[in-house]
Design a protein around this motif. Structure first.
Motif, PDB file in Angstrom:
ATOM      1  N   LEU A  59       0.873  -1.172   0.000  1.00 30.37           N
ATOM      2  CA  LEU A  59       0.000   0.000   0.000  1.00 30.37           C
ATOM      3  C   LEU A  59       0.914   1.228   0.000  1.00 30.37           C
ATOM      4  N   LEU A  60       0.715   2.105  -0.980  1.00 34.38           N
ATOM      5  CA  LEU A  60       1.505   3.340  -1.089  1.00 34.38           C
ATOM      6  C   LEU A  60       0.650   4.494  -0.564  1.00 34.38           C
ATOM      7  N   LYS A  61       1.287   5.397   0.196  1.00 34.14           N
ATOM      8  CA  LYS A  61       0.540   6.538   0.735  1.00 34.14           C
ATOM      9  C   LYS A  61       1.365   7.811   0.588  1.00 34.14           C
ATOM     10  N   VAL A  62       0.679   8.944   0.551  1.00 35.26           N
ATOM     11  CA  VAL A  62       1.347  10.208   0.837  1.00 35.26           C
ATOM     12  C   VAL A  62       0.817  10.644   2.184  1.00 35.26           C
ATOM     13  N   LEU A  63       1.744  10.996   3.064  1.00 38.82           N
ATOM     14  CA  LEU A  63       1.410  11.313   4.450  1.00 38.82           C
ATOM     15  C   LEU A  63       1.644  12.804   4.669  1.00 38.82           C
ATOM     16  N   ALA A  64       0.724  13.494   5.339  1.00 35.37           N
ATOM     17  CA  ALA A  64       0.912  14.927   5.592  1.00 35.37           C
ATOM     18  C   ALA A  64       0.538  15.219   7.042  1.00 35.37           C
ATOM     19  N   ALA A  65       1.533  15.295   7.906  1.00 37.67           N
ATOM     20  CA  ALA A  65       1.290  15.434   9.352  1.00 37.67           C
ATOM     21  C   ALA A  65       1.622  16.841   9.825  1.00 37.67           C
ATOM     22  N   ASP A  66       0.611  17.511  10.386  1.00 37.41           N
ATOM     23  CA  ASP A  66       0.827  18.807  11.036  1.00 37.41           C
ATOM     24  C   ASP A  66       1.052  18.639  12.528  1.00 37.41           C
ATOM     25  N   GLU A  67       0.595  17.492  13.045  1.00 33.69           N
ATOM     26  CA  GLU A  67       0.702  17.215  14.477  1.00 33.69           C
ATOM     27  C   GLU A  67       1.185  15.777  14.645  1.00 33.69           C
ATOM     28  N   PRO A  68       1.699  15.444  15.848  1.00 30.50           N
ATOM     29  CA  PRO A  68       2.221  14.083  16.044  1.00 30.50           C
ATOM     30  C   PRO A  68       1.139  13.012  15.914  1.00 30.50           C
ATOM     31  N   LEU A  69       1.535  11.885  15.328  1.00 31.93           N
ATOM     32  CA  LEU A  69       0.664  10.700  15.295  1.00 31.93           C
ATOM     33  C   LEU A  69       0.908   9.898  16.565  1.00 31.93           C
ATOM     34  N   SER A  70       0.083   8.889  16.789  1.00 35.25           N
ATOM     35  CA  SER A  70       0.244   8.099  18.010  1.00 35.25           C
ATOM     36  C   SER A  70       1.554   7.321  17.988  1.00 35.25           C
ATOM     37  N   LEU A  71       2.021   6.998  19.193  1.00 32.61           N
ATOM     38  CA  LEU A  71       3.170   6.118  19.376  1.00 32.61           C
ATOM     39  C   LEU A  71       2.681   4.711  19.063  1.00 32.61           C
ATOM     40  N   GLN A  72       3.401   4.002  18.172  1.00 34.22           N
ATOM     41  CA  GLN A  72       2.850   2.720  17.721  1.00 34.22           C
ATOM     42  C   GLN A  72       3.924   1.743  17.284  1.00 34.22           C
ATOM     43  N   ALA A  73       3.520   0.486  17.176  1.00 35.12           N
ATOM     44  CA  ALA A  73       4.378  -0.549  16.615  1.00 35.12           C
ATOM     45  C   ALA A  73       3.489  -1.506  15.848  1.00 35.12           C
ATOM     46  N   HIS A  74       4.119  -2.302  14.979  1.00 41.33           N
ATOM     47  CA  HIS A  74       3.367  -3.250  14.157  1.00 41.33           C
ATOM     48  C   HIS A  74       3.891  -4.658  14.395  1.00 41.33           C
ATOM     49  N   PRO A  75       3.003  -5.647  14.311  1.00 42.64           N
ATOM     50  CA  PRO A  75       3.405  -7.028  14.620  1.00 42.64           C
ATOM     51  C   PRO A  75       4.206  -7.654  13.482  1.00 42.64           C
ATOM     52  N   ASN A  76       4.929  -8.730  13.785  1.00 44.53           N
ATOM     53  CA  ASN A  76       5.535  -9.508  12.697  1.00 44.53           C
ATOM     54  C   ASN A  76       4.474 -10.454  12.128  1.00 44.53           C
ATOM     55  N   ALA A  77       4.852 -11.223  11.092  1.00 43.04           N
ATOM     56  CA  ALA A  77       3.858 -12.026  10.371  1.00 43.04           C
ATOM     57  C   ALA A  77       3.220 -13.077  11.280  1.00 43.04           C
ATOM     58  N   VAL A  78       4.021 -13.727  12.130  1.00 40.39           N
ATOM     59  CA  VAL A  78       3.483 -14.773  13.012  1.00 40.39           C
ATOM     60  C   VAL A  78       2.543 -14.155  14.045  1.00 40.39           C
TER      61      VAL A  78
END
Ligand SMILES: [Zn+2]
Length: 435
Positions: free
Chosen positions: A84-103
């Motif tokens: 998935l391709l995105k263009v991101l435009a942030a004026d303010e901070p996004l949440s603190l986050q992490a993403h899982p591995n495949a398993v």
């Protein structure tokens, strides 16, 4: 090839100007515009132009996976566009986050299905069964927090702020300078032991004091870190994410520089515009700086606490100003940035060719470019994009006027010996190439 129309998502942290200006609409926009989605994610697929009306790229691929993705990719990625391709435009901070591995993603998705948490529930962690590594490439100066900082440097930062409780935390880290030490302190802070609200107030005061002691023009060693914690603290005065920001690498990307976020990497984008590419997933575990659901045990399960500096990608290569391949270990995506420029004396960047055989999304972010193949041609101006199915013949990219900046997204080559390993558009100039 077909013109591709992305979908704009409005989140509170989005910009009122960046996406409107990029895509040539009236600026400022009424609503904050955070992300432009270019892909075939079921939540918001882009649309391709057909003779009469646009159809969803998701439907186009489902109806003809072999033609759109090519036989090898259709099999490798179960008939789906893997990125998935995105263009991101942030004026303010996004949440603190992490993403899982495949398993973790597969197990988590099955577990939440089995326990009957609805897919649209705010308490749901796993929206699909896929991992979500991501790569972000700055279009403007782009600021972020990502990955746990080297412990010695974190100890120096905690001491520099002159807060008694932080000195105690620094001692605790000094006694255990590895990932277990970071995990212990992180867990204390995020589970709310030892009154974090009071500590957050103390940290904000400490940061203010630290910044005020600097003489004009002379930045302290941790000025950016202190400024960030101060800003986050005024926005989220009771959120342990303010404290956790002190543990993370504070990164500034210049335009064209990239950052790869592997599974388990704790990160928060702070501000700026960027092109982002990720595996086609929506799985996010939040760690703070948000009013949304934070599942602490699941976050602890997924996070990678190993301290390390974050490598900035993109400055290597033969002529990185003209062509940058952002190499990551992931199979699902590969991103290349091209600058096409007819004004260069040696003509080295007047055109580039994309070999046939792979599905691609081409996004123009500055100037305008003409895509041509033996069958057809298409002009893209800034903010416009195109879908190139695998069945498309080779395509040449050239600037419509003097210059263009273009991003090319595809999956990473599966064959390590293939010339495709050289990345998209391995040769610029008008040479035809097989990559
Ligand atoms: Zn992320």
């Amino acid at each position: 090839m077909k013109r591709l129309h992305g979908v704009i998502r409005s989140y509170a942290w989005g910009s009122h100007t960046v996406l409107a200006e990029l895509t040539g609409r009236p600026s400022p926009s009424d609503r904050p515009e955070a992300e432009l989605w270019l892909g075939a994610h079921p939540a918001d697929p882009a649309h391709v132009d057909d003779a009469v009306s646009g159809v969803s790229l998701l439907d186009v691929i489902s109806a003809d996976p072999l033609g759109q993705l090519g036989a090898a990719n259709a099999e490798r990625f179960r008939g789906r566009l893997p990125f998935l391709l995105k263009v991101l435009a942030a004026d303010e901070p996004l949440s603190l986050q992490a993403h899982p591995n495949a398993v973790q993603a597969r197990e988590g998705f099955e577990r939440e299905n089995a326990s009957g948490v609805p897919l649209d529930s705010p308490a749901r962690n796993y929206k699909d069964d896929n991992h979500k590594p991501e790569l972000v490439v700055a279009l403007t100066k782009f600021e972020a927090l990502a990955g746990f900082r080297d412990v010695r440097r974190t100890v120096a930062l905690l001491r520099a702020l002159g807060v008694a409780e932080l000195n105690r935390c620094a001692e605790q880290l000094e006694a255990q300078t590895n990932s277990s030490g970071i995990r212990a302190l992180f867990t204390q802070w995020i589970t709310g032991d030892r009154h974090p609200a009071t500590l957050i107030g103390g940290v904000v005061e400490g940061c203010r004091r630290y910044l005020s002691t600097m003489s004009d023009g002379a930045d302290g060693e941790f000025a950016a870190e202190a400024q960030t914690a101060l800003e986050l603290g005024s926005r989220y005065p009771n959120d342990p994410g303010v404290l956790i920001s002190l543990l993370l690498n504070r990164i500034t990307l210049e335009p064209g520089e990239g950052l790869f976020l592997a599974a388990g990497n704790l990160h928060a984008y702070l501000r700026g515009a960027a092109v982002e590419i990720m595996a086609n997933s929506d799985n996010v575990l939040r760690g703070g700086l948000t009013p949304k659901h934070v599942d602490v045990p699941e976050l602890l399960n997924v996070l990678d606490f190993r301290p390390a500096p974050m490598p900035v990608l993109g400055a290597d290569g033969v002529d990185p100003d003209l062509r940058r391949l952002y190499r990551t270990p992931e199979a699902e995506f590969e991103l290349t940035r091209l600058k096409l420029d007819t004004s260069r004396d040696d003509g080295s960047s007047s055109a580039a060719t994309l070999a046939a055989g792979d599905p691609r999304i081409v996004l123009c972010t500055a100037g305008s470019t003409v895509l041509s193949s033996q069958c057809d041609s298409l002009e893209l101006s800034a903010g416009q994009s195109a879908w190139l199915p695998a069945s498309n013949p080779a395509v040449t990219l050239a600037p419509a006027q003097q210059r263009a900046q273009v991003f090319v997204a595809r999956s990473a080559p599966s064959d390590v010996d293939s010339p495709r390993r050289q990345g998209d558009c391995a040769h610029m100039h008008s040479t035809n190439l097989d990559n």
